[in-house]
Design a protein around this motif. Sequence first.
Motif, PDB file in Angstrom:
ATOM      1  N   ASP A  14       2.893  -1.185   9.810  1.00 11.87           N
ATOM      2  CA  ASP A  14       2.404  -1.972   8.341  1.00 11.87           C
ATOM      3  C   ASP A  14       3.326  -3.180   8.354  1.00 11.87           C
ATOM      4  O   ASP A  14       2.928  -4.153   7.935  1.00 11.87           O
ATOM      5  N   GLU A  46       0.906  -1.204   0.049  1.00 15.39           N
ATOM      6  CA  GLU A  46       0.147  -0.030   0.086  1.00 15.39           C
ATOM      7  C   GLU A  46       0.953   1.142   0.023  1.00 15.39           C
ATOM      8  O   GLU A  46       1.892   1.175   0.447  1.00 15.39           O
ATOM      9  N   GLU A  85       5.013   5.471  12.543  1.00 10.44           N
ATOM     10  CA  GLU A  85       3.751   5.092  11.921  1.00 10.44           C
ATOM     11  C   GLU A  85       4.208   4.086  10.818  1.00 10.44           C
ATOM     12  O   GLU A  85       3.738   4.007   9.908  1.00 10.44           O
ATOM     13  N   LYS A 108      -0.315   4.173   0.966  1.00 11.54           N
ATOM     14  CA  LYS A 108      -0.868   5.246   1.908  1.00 11.54           C
ATOM     15  C   LYS A 108      -0.543   4.365   3.318  1.00 11.54           C
ATOM     16  O   LYS A 108      -0.615   3.186   3.454  1.00 11.54           O
ATOM     17  N   LYS A 109      -0.072   5.209   4.208  1.00 12.99           N
ATOM     18  CA  LYS A 109      -0.149   4.712   5.595  1.00 12.99           C
ATOM     19  C   LYS A 109      -1.492   4.167   6.226  1.00 12.99           C
ATOM     20  O   LYS A 109      -2.434   4.782   6.203  1.00 12.99           O
ATOM     21  N   THR A 110      -1.386   2.950   6.829  1.00 10.16           N
ATOM     22  CA  THR A 110      -2.992   2.505   7.112  1.00 10.16           C
ATOM     23  C   THR A 110      -2.467   2.340   8.897  1.00 10.16           C
ATOM     24  O   THR A 110      -3.667   2.280   9.180  1.00 10.16           O
ATOM     25  N   SER A 111      -1.474   2.034   9.171  1.00  6.52           N
ATOM     26  CA  SER A 111      -1.410   1.933  10.657  1.00  6.52           C
ATOM     27  C   SER A 111      -1.174   3.250  11.312  1.00  6.52           C
ATOM     28  O   SER A 111      -0.364   4.221  10.716  1.00  6.52           O
ATOM     29  N   LYS A 112      -1.653   3.534  12.355  1.00  7.60           N
ATOM     30  CA  LYS A 112      -1.402   4.665  13.422  1.00  7.60           C
ATOM     31  C   LYS A 112      -0.673   4.390  14.345  1.00  7.60           C
ATOM     32  O   LYS A 112      -0.561   3.162  14.899  1.00  7.60           O
TER      33      LYS A 112
END
Lengths: 63, 815
Positions: B61, A41, B58, A43-47
Motif C-alpha cells: 500500500d 485504510e 504485505e 485494512k490491508k488492500t495489497s496482497k
Amino acid sequence: MFILMAFSLTASLIFLGAYIWSVKSGQFDDKYTPSVRMLFEDKKTSKKTEPGLISGEKNEENK
Amino acid sequence: MAINFGKYEAGQIPADQQKAMICFHCGEPCPDDNISIGDKSFCCHGCKTVFEILNANEMCDYYTIEDTPGITPKQDLISDRFEYLDDETVKPQVVDFSDGKTERVTFHSPTMHCASCIWLLEKLHEMDSRIYSSVVNFPRKQVTITYNREEMKLSETAALLSSLGYEPLVNLDTVGKREQSSAEKKLYLKIGLAGFAFGNVMILSFPEYLSRVGSVDPTFKTVFGYLSLLLSIPILLFASKDYYQSAWAGIKSRTVNIDVPITLGIGMLFFRSLWEILTQTGVGYLDSFTGLVFFLLVGRLFQQKTYEVLSFERDYKSFFPLSVTRMINNIEAVVTVLKQKPGDRIVVRNQELIPADSVLLKTEAFIDYSFVSGESTPVTKNAGDFIYAGGRQAGTTIELEVIKEPSQSYLTQLWNNDVFNKPRFSRLNVMVNQVSHYFTFGVLAIAIIASLYWLQFDTATGIKVFTAVLIVACPCALALSSPFALGTAMRIFGRKGFYVKNTDTVEALSKINTIVMDKTGTLTESGQETIEFSGDRLAHEDQEIIKSLVQHSTHPLSQKIFQALDVDAIHPVAKFEEISGKGIQGHVSGREIKLGSTKWLGLQEDATDAEDMKTRVFLSINEEVIGSFLIANVFRKGLRPLLSDLKKQFSMFLLSGDTEREKATLVNLFGSEENLQFRQTPENKLDFVSRVQGEGAHVLMVGDGLNDAGALRASEVGIAITDDVSAFSPASDGILTGKNLHLLGTFIKMSKATTSVIVASFVISIIYNVVGVSFAVAGKLSPLVSAILMPASSISVVAFTTFTTSLRARMMKLT
C-alpha cells in the motif's frame, strides 16, 4: 434569572476546561500528521506479489 | 576545441522508455534494467531490498498512497553500526522512557517527506511483532517507537529504520537534548484563557453599552461587575505576565521598550476598573482590558512562526557523528566518539567524517575539507600525515591514530572564541522600542499636564483624566504593527525557501549596509563541478581508453573524469601505476596513457593557468600531450545579476578559505580585487567581520560551512546557505536554500519595504491615540468609547499591515 446565569457560566467553564485539557494533553503539538493519518485504510488492500510472479515468466522475459 | 561531457540525465531517455526506466521504489532513473522484480525495475539493490521487505509483509500500500515514495537506503554501511546505541552510557541519553518491559525512543529521520512515509513508519508494528507502536510527528520529522525491551535492542530499531531508507540521525547534539515545546503550549493556554475572558466580559458589559436605551437593574449591574472582575483576574496574573517581565527587564537595562507603555496601560485599565466596580461608581473597562491582552497575545502567536524541523542553533556537535569504528587488537568495534582518547586507533570509511585530529596510519587518504575550510579540492594525505578533524574521506577505508580528544581538536577551538560565550543580541535598535521611548514620555507628559489642569476644578476628575489618558494611549496598535508586518514578511520568505529564525531578523536585514560572502558552497554549488576537455576532440575509442584507465584509481579527480565520460569502459589495463601527487599511467590497447599534473608530463607551467588556478588534469597518449581536463566549480544560477545588483547598494566582500584559483572570475563578479580575500581561516573571517563592524558597518554574512560559524555569529545577520534544509548548517539567523540565492537582493528589498509599512502603521496608530487622548483629556472617556476604539484601532492596524506587506511582496513577485 440567576439560575440561568449559573448554567451558562458552568457550561462555558466546562468548555474552557476542555480547551485547557486539550492543550495540556498535547493535541496542539502536531497539527499536520493526524490530518494525513485519518486518510489511511485500516485494512490491508495489497496482497503479496506471488513468488511465482517474481521468479516467473515475466522476469525471464526481461533477461 | 572544447567539448562538454554532460552528466547522465533523466531527460536524455526517450519518453516511451522513461516509465520502465524509473525505479519503482524511489523514482530515480535506473541505469539499466538488470535489477527488477516482475515488471518493476529498481535503480539499485538497496531499493529492491526495501521493496522485498514491504512485499513480504504485505505492505505494498506504501506505493499506492504516493508514486515512488521510497528513499534509497544508504549503501556500503556495516550492519552493526548502531551497536553503540546499546552502550550503557549512551542508551539512557537516547531513549525517552524505559521500564522493565517496554522502552520508548524518538528518532529524528530527515528523509521522511510524504504521506506514504507516515503510513509506513506508523505500520512498523506489523513488520516486527516486537514493536508495539510507532507514531510520527511529521513537522518535526520524528518517529517515536515503543518496543519490547526484553526482546529487542535499541540498535535493532535504528537498523530497521535504516533498512527502510529512513536513516535515523543520531549525532553528538541530539544526545542529552530534550525538546522544549512548553513555551508554545503556554501561549496557547494564555490565548485560550484571554479569548474566553474577552468574550464573556464583552457579553456581561453588553447591557451597559445599551444602558441609554433601557435601564439596567442595579443588582445585575453589580453581579455583572463582580463576574467580570473574577474573569479578568487570571488574565492579569497569568496571561499578561510576559509583558510585565519584559517591561521590568527593559527598565532595569535603562531602556523604555514597547512593553513599558503596554504594562502601564494594562495596569491602569485593571486598577481603575477594580476601583470603579468596588466603589460602584461605574462598570470599568474590563472588556477593553481582556480584549487588549487577547489581541496582543494573538500578535505574539503570529510572530512566533517556527520551523520545527530546522535548527538555528547548531554547532560542531551536530556535525560530528556519535559513533566511530575503533580497532582493538585488530577487531573492529563501534564506540561513541566522546570516548575517543589519544592513542586510539580508528577506521574511517568512504564518505565518513574524521572525528578527531589524528595521524594517518594506513594507505593514502583524500580528505575533502570543503565544509570545514572552504577548500574545494580534496587534499591527498599519505601515511604519517596529520589530519584535522572535520574532513570527509573520499575513497578507500583508512586507519588513523587519534592525537587529540574530539572536543580539543583544531576545528572545535573556534567555539572557544568569545562571540560564542556571550549571549547574542542585536546591536541594531529595534524600531518599535525607539518609538516607544518617545511615546511613553509623551503620553506621561500629556497625562500629567491634563490632570494638573483638571485638578484646579476637581480632584476626582483630575485622577480620572490621568488614568484615562494612560488607558487610551496604551499602544496596542503600535505593538501589533511590528509582529504582523514582520510575521507576514517572514511567512513570505519561508514560502521562497528562506527560513528566518525570528521576526527581528527581518528588521535587522533591512538595516545592513555591508555584505560578506563565503565562496565554496555559498557562491558555488557544493559537489557540482563542470569538466571540460580542452584540446582536439577526443575520439570515441580514446574516451573508452581513458575511462578504462581512470576506473582503477580512487583519486577524486579520476572519479570525476570517470563519471563525466559517457562511454563504457571495456579495455583491460596493463602496467597500471598511480604516483602519489603526480598522476596515473598505464597501457591500454597497446597505447601508453598518462593523466596527471603539468610538471609530471614535462610541460612548462602555463602563466595564465597559474593565475586562475583552475584544476587541470593533462592527458598524454604515447608520450604526446593531447590536451587537458579542466575541472571548475559551478557558480549558483543567477549569481551574476545578483552580485551586480547588490554591488550598487552595499559594500561587498568575499572571504574564501580556498586558494586563489578562481580569482579572475571572482574579480569579474565582484568588480574589484581589494574586496576579495583568500586562504582565510575561520578565525580570520570572524576577525574581519568584527573589524568592519568597528568601522560602523552593519554586516550581513552569507556562508555555509563550519568555517563560517564564527563570522555568522558575529555579524548582525548571518544567513546559512544549504542545499538540503534537513542537512547540517551552522548556527545562523536564517537558512536559505541554495537554489534561491539569486533572490537575496529581493529579500533585502522586501525587508526594507516591510519596515516602511511598519512606519506607516505607526502613524495610523498614533492618529488613533490622538483621537482617544482628546476624549480622555476632555474627561469624556466612557467605557463604550474605549470598547469601540481599542478593538477598532487594533483590527484596522493588523489588517493594514498584513495587507500592504503582502501587496508589496506581490509587487516584487515574491508570492
